[in-house]
Motif scaffolding. Structure first.
Motif, PDB file in Angstrom:
ATOM      1  N   LYS A   5       5.062  31.659  16.044  1.00 24.20           N
ATOM      2  CA  LYS A   5       5.365  31.222  17.474  1.00 24.20           C
ATOM      3  C   LYS A   5       7.276  32.075  17.917  1.00 24.20           C
ATOM      4  N   ALA A  58      -2.312  28.474  13.759  1.00 27.21           N
ATOM      5  CA  ALA A  58      -1.249  28.954  14.517  1.00 27.21           C
ATOM      6  C   ALA A  58      -0.272  29.355  13.155  1.00 27.21           C
ATOM      7  N   LYS A  84      11.769  33.955  15.946  1.00 24.80           N
ATOM      8  CA  LYS A  84      10.349  33.389  15.548  1.00 24.80           C
ATOM      9  C   LYS A  84      10.059  32.911  14.889  1.00 24.80           C
ATOM     10  N   SER A 125      -1.815  25.529  21.131  1.00 19.87           N
ATOM     11  CA  SER A 125      -0.888  25.210  19.920  1.00 19.87           C
ATOM     12  C   SER A 125      -0.122  24.895  20.196  1.00 19.87           C
ATOM     13  N   LEU A 127       7.684  29.694  26.301  1.00 17.77           N
ATOM     14  CA  LEU A 127       7.104  30.169  24.586  1.00 17.77           C
ATOM     15  C   LEU A 127       6.094  31.563  24.892  1.00 17.77           C
ATOM     16  N   ARG A 163      -4.249  24.981  17.457  1.00 16.77           N
ATOM     17  CA  ARG A 163      -2.833  23.570  17.228  1.00 16.77           C
ATOM     18  C   ARG A 163      -2.413  24.733  15.609  1.00 16.77           C
ATOM     19  N   VAL A 169       1.948  33.349  19.863  1.00 14.98           N
ATOM     20  CA  VAL A 169       1.697  32.608  19.369  1.00 14.98           C
ATOM     21  C   VAL A 169       0.753  33.766  18.278  1.00 14.98           C
ATOM     22  N   GLN A 198       0.628  30.836  25.963  1.00 13.16           N
ATOM     23  CA  GLN A 198       0.599  30.097  25.680  1.00 13.16           C
ATOM     24  C   GLN A 198      -1.582  30.051  25.113  1.00 13.16           C
ATOM     25  N   TYR A 257       9.175  32.193  20.046  1.00 14.10           N
ATOM     26  CA  TYR A 257       9.885  31.763  22.032  1.00 14.10           C
ATOM     27  C   TYR A 257      11.757  32.422  22.404  1.00 14.10           C
TER      28      TYR A 257
END
Lengths: 247, 247
Positions: free
Chosen positions: A109, A106, A189, A49, A241, A103, A244, A61, A111
């Motif tokens: 994402k 997505a 996010k 991703s 991370l 990638r 996703v 991930q 964190y």
């Protein structure tokens, strides 16, 4: 040929980051080695991703790859985990449609950044929490988080070392922080994050928490579009991370 | 000359154990190096409450040493911690009477052993928890713990590699286990423990938890005084020297 998508967690402590590079061992390298072993020596390229920095961790991930192997979906997980080191673990494996892309597909994402906020360090979490000795004003940081949310040009929160040439406009759907005992957890996010963006945001929020800056400093910094105005880049070891999300 | 007593925590992951030895870096060595630096190159010998094995941790190990330095009690902690690696941390420093002895004056030692009991491992605690996949019957292990308490000859729970020549009678004041989410915590308090005793007790309790043995197997094993009868030695990474109590 089938396309496989995996969710992987890793402890980034002993790695030079996710993406393969010349100096240092990487997560991608270890995953590709495991796949190569499974494919009897044939190289298999994995697409994640996105990358994570040296010493940054992941619990969610994602990556995809193509294979001609006819391993049942439920057996893939163990087949991979038995070939991976103890600090990388495949959480789940899914057959996906041929044009799935880890990638490009997505949409969100997430964190999380973990701070241990107390006088003494805790040696047992030294690689997974950033230790901050000083008192942190959680309410000031929470107010500051609300100014991060939304669509902004985050140039001020992007490392000068970025290779992004295009727009630095990103949408942060959610930014928050919570205190849980002597731990402070930051959650972000977004549609995507610039190079070092989460760590510079956290570094700036910590300065606000310490009372060195007002919460509105976030607004001024976004408007400045100047990396030199934002706070220091927070250390990598508190960053994860987290998840996703795909359509 | 004053005698100083310290409480120290350490992450044993990267060490060959507490006590200085020829092959591998030890905790004692790191502490003595820090003291030597503080004493301008003069060797200072430290005496701990006891040794811990390779990869075993401590949150409350204790040691004493003598010094001619006149550092105020409150400054010792930082003076030592700035000279120690990140996986060893002096929690507190106390001036004690001249004949205090960290080993001989200890009246109770407490060890805790942490098991992660779920299907998948958790890579982030791989060095601090022992992963057990199979279902563990907590009630069976709790019953078995009650048979450990009391004064017994624990020969069956002592590694053959011990250098103890004398009595293997020890008193266990407390032995218990509790489930906390997917974690099982074993607690042992006793007058002293034989070489590998806690790890062999836990290895045996885990076999009981898996249903491979009855709880009363503990009684039979104690009575046998035969190391071959007891269960396997549980791995070191779940074990913590938790607290040493003095009069």
């Amino acid at each position: 040929m089938v396309r496989i998508m995996c969710v992987v967690s890793y402890d980034g402590t002993n790695y030079a980051g996710y993406q393969i590079q010349n100096n240092g061992i990487t997560i991608q390298e270890k995953i590709e080695q495991a796949l190569k072993a499974l494919h009897k020596g044939k190289e298999v390229q994995v697409i994640a991703s996105g990358r994570t920095d040296a010493r940054v961790h992941a619990v969610g991930q994602t990556f995809h790859f193509d294979t001609t192997l006819t391993i049942p979906e439920k057996n893939w997980k163990m087949a991979l985990n038995t070939r991976l080191p103890k600090d990388i673990f495949i959480e789940s494996v899914h057959h996906v449609v041929d044009d799935f892309h880890a990638r490009y597909d997505a949409i969100v994402k997430e964190y999380r950044y973990f701070v241990l906020n107390r006088k003494d360090p805790d040696i047992f979490v030294r690689n997974h929490r950033t230790h901050v000795r000083d008192y942190l004003d959680i309410h000031a940081m929470q107010e500051a988080c609300t100014y991060i949310e939304g669509e902004h040009d985050f140039s001020a929160f992007c490392s000068a070392k970025t290779d992004i040439k295009g727009s630095k406009v990103r949408t942060v759907y959610h930014a928050s922080c919570q205190k849980d005992g002597d731990q402070v957890v930051f959650v972000f996010k977004g549609s995507g994050f610039l190079y070092n963006m989460v760590r510079i945001l956290v570094g700036t929020l910590i300065e606000i928490g310490k009372g060195e800056r007002l919460p509105s400093f976030i607004i001024d910094t976004i408007n400045s579009k100047d990396r030199n105005k934002a706070g220091k880049t927070a250390p990598p070891q508190g960053l994860f991370l987290w998840e996703v999300t795909y359509r």
